[in-house]
Design a protein around this motif. Structure first.
Motif, PDB file in Angstrom:
ATOM      1  N   ARG A 112       0.834  -1.200   0.000  1.00 24.84           N
ATOM      2  CA  ARG A 112       0.000   0.000   0.000  1.00 24.84           C
ATOM      3  C   ARG A 112       0.873   1.257   0.000  1.00 24.84           C
ATOM      4  O   ARG A 112       1.845   1.338   0.761  1.00 24.84           O
ATOM      5  CB  ARG A 112      -0.945   0.017   1.193  1.00 24.84           C
ATOM      6  CG  ARG A 112      -2.122  -0.937   1.036  1.00 24.84           C
ATOM      7  CD  ARG A 112      -3.235  -0.630   2.035  1.00 24.84           C
ATOM      8  NE  ARG A 112      -4.440  -1.393   1.774  1.00 24.84           N
ATOM      9  CZ  ARG A 112      -5.421  -0.998   0.970  1.00 24.84           C
ATOM     10  NH1 ARG A 112      -5.314   0.162   0.333  1.00 24.84           N
ATOM     11  NH2 ARG A 112      -6.482  -1.746   0.782  1.00 24.84           N
ATOM     12  N   PRO A 114       0.661   5.827  -0.521  1.00 30.48           N
ATOM     13  CA  PRO A 114      -0.296   6.928  -0.355  1.00 30.48           C
ATOM     14  C   PRO A 114      -0.653   7.678  -1.624  1.00 30.48           C
ATOM     15  O   PRO A 114      -1.687   8.366  -1.661  1.00 30.48           O
ATOM     16  CB  PRO A 114       0.420   7.853   0.637  1.00 30.48           C
ATOM     17  CG  PRO A 114       1.876   7.605   0.391  1.00 30.48           C
ATOM     18  CD  PRO A 114       1.984   6.150   0.037  1.00 30.48           C
ATOM     19  N   LYS A 194      -5.325   1.644  -8.282  1.00 30.43           N
ATOM     20  CA  LYS A 194      -5.886   2.462  -7.207  1.00 30.43           C
ATOM     21  C   LYS A 194      -6.933   1.647  -6.454  1.00 30.43           C
ATOM     22  O   LYS A 194      -7.602   0.801  -7.048  1.00 30.43           O
ATOM     23  CB  LYS A 194      -6.546   3.720  -7.783  1.00 30.43           C
ATOM     24  CG  LYS A 194      -5.584   4.709  -8.414  1.00 30.43           C
ATOM     25  CD  LYS A 194      -6.352   5.898  -8.973  1.00 30.43           C
ATOM     26  CE  LYS A 194      -5.421   6.975  -9.501  1.00 30.43           C
ATOM     27  NZ  LYS A 194      -6.181   8.129 -10.058  1.00 30.43           N
ATOM     28  N   ASP A 195      -7.100   1.945  -5.183  1.00 32.32           N
ATOM     29  CA  ASP A 195      -8.097   1.241  -4.371  1.00 32.32           C
ATOM     30  C   ASP A 195      -9.483   1.819  -4.653  1.00 32.32           C
ATOM     31  O   ASP A 195     -10.106   2.453  -3.795  1.00 32.32           O
ATOM     32  CB  ASP A 195      -7.752   1.356  -2.888  1.00 32.32           C
ATOM     33  CG  ASP A 195      -8.652   0.481  -2.021  1.00 32.32           C
ATOM     34  OD1 ASP A 195      -9.445  -0.295  -2.593  1.00 32.32           O
ATOM     35  OD2 ASP A 195      -8.569   0.578  -0.788  1.00 32.32           O
ATOM     36  N   ASP A 219      -3.669   4.119  -1.989  1.00 34.41           N
ATOM     37  CA  ASP A 219      -4.758   4.419  -1.063  1.00 34.41           C
ATOM     38  C   ASP A 219      -5.586   5.608  -1.533  1.00 34.41           C
ATOM     39  O   ASP A 219      -5.084   6.507  -2.223  1.00 34.41           O
ATOM     40  CB  ASP A 219      -4.207   4.716   0.331  1.00 34.41           C
ATOM     41  CG  ASP A 219      -3.719   3.470   1.052  1.00 34.41           C
ATOM     42  OD1 ASP A 219      -4.269   2.384   0.792  1.00 34.41           O
ATOM     43  OD2 ASP A 219      -2.784   3.591   1.873  1.00 34.41           O
ATOM     44  N   ARG A 220      -6.838   5.629  -1.107  1.00 32.86           N
ATOM     45  CA  ARG A 220      -7.739   6.731  -1.440  1.00 32.86           C
ATOM     46  C   ARG A 220      -7.358   8.007  -0.681  1.00 32.86           C
ATOM     47  O   ARG A 220      -6.878   7.935   0.455  1.00 32.86           O
ATOM     48  CB  ARG A 220      -9.173   6.372  -1.054  1.00 32.86           C
ATOM     49  CG  ARG A 220      -9.727   5.167  -1.753  1.00 32.86           C
ATOM     50  CD  ARG A 220     -11.100   4.825  -1.211  1.00 32.86           C
ATOM     51  NE  ARG A 220     -11.704   3.726  -1.957  1.00 32.86           N
ATOM     52  CZ  ARG A 220     -12.950   3.319  -1.790  1.00 32.86           C
ATOM     53  NH1 ARG A 220     -13.726   3.901  -0.872  1.00 32.86           N
ATOM     54  NH2 ARG A 220     -13.424   2.320  -2.527  1.00 32.86           N
TER      55      ARG A 220
END
Length: 244
Positions: A112, A114, A194-195, A219-220
């Motif tokens: 993951r 950012p 992308k999540d 991560d969003r």
């Protein structure tokens, strides 16, 4: 009651469908216009940006909007922030509809990160052949990379692209078997995505799991502080009805 639906997602279209059959409810769906041939919702549709918080606030006031439903893509952070600010300045209720994100399953090898910048730095050491599914506007973050990128998007990327790449234009849903065949045929070693959540494009994650490939998962962006959020269309419609 007049509702502004900030859309472009399946959830936004489903909310528009429900609202169109409700007496006494008027809707306007707004699409950013980033996809050349978007799937349009029922009812009135507005295309293009608003010009920041001030432009959005003026448009809401000029069109007698009572409620704002932000059902944009989970990564449309700018629009979400503008909607929250404009609604707060006008004293209007605003709801943010966000489908649940994806979660790691047994066998997954997720990393993951950012944002896109960190994703580009991270993927550099994971393999030479990359499957990139971050939307056409995110491709430029990888332009300095020397790896090969299979870039899948609805529309062709604009701006800088990696020197070694192939563009695959496609719109989901995708089947797991097709995704496995695609990754195998292109000898893909790592997936970057992308999540976004949802079932429409989840098959690539299942394919990566089956093939044992690492996944760089972006991560969003966080919602604005104090934002009211729901995950489903049913919850969103209950929120609307409670304000009639």
């Amino acid at each position: 009651m007049k509702i502004l639906i900030l859309g472009g997602t399946r959830e936004a279209r489903e909310i528009a469908d429900i609202a169109s059959g409700e007496r006494g409810v008027e809707i306007v769906s707004s699409l950013a216009g980033r996809v050349r041939e978007p799937v349009l919702p029922v009812g009135a549709v507005r295309m293009g940006g608003f010009g920041g918080v001030q432009g959005l606030r003026e448009w809401i006031s000029g069109n007698a909007i009572d409620l704002v439903v932000d059902a944009t893509h989970p990564f449309a952070g700018g629009m979400t922030a503008n909607a929250a600010q404009a609604a707060a300045q006008l004293g209007l209720p605003v709801l943010h509809v966000r489908r649940p994100g994806w979660h790691e399953q047994p066998g997954d090898r997720w990393i993951r990160v950012p944002n896109l910048t960190v994703a580009a730095e991270t993927v550099a050491g994971l393999g030479d052949r990359v499957f990139l599914t971050v939307g056409r506007q995110g491709v430029a973050a990888f332009a300095a990379s020397g790896q090969f990128f299979l870039i899948r998007a609805i529309d062709s990327p604009e701006g800088a692209v990696p020197p070694r790449h192939e563009v695959l234009l496609a719109r989901g849903p995708f089947a797991v078997e097709e995704e496995i065949a695609l990754l195998t045929a292109h000898a893909i070693e790592v997936l970057v995505t992308k999540d976004s959540g949802g079932a429409l494009t989840e098959a690539k994650l299942q394919a990566a799991r089956t093939l044992g490939l690492p996944v760089v998962m972006i991560d969003r962006p966080p919602l604005p502080g104090g934002a009211e959020q729901v995950e489903t269309v049913a919850q969103a419609w209950d929120w609307v009805l409670a304000r009639r």
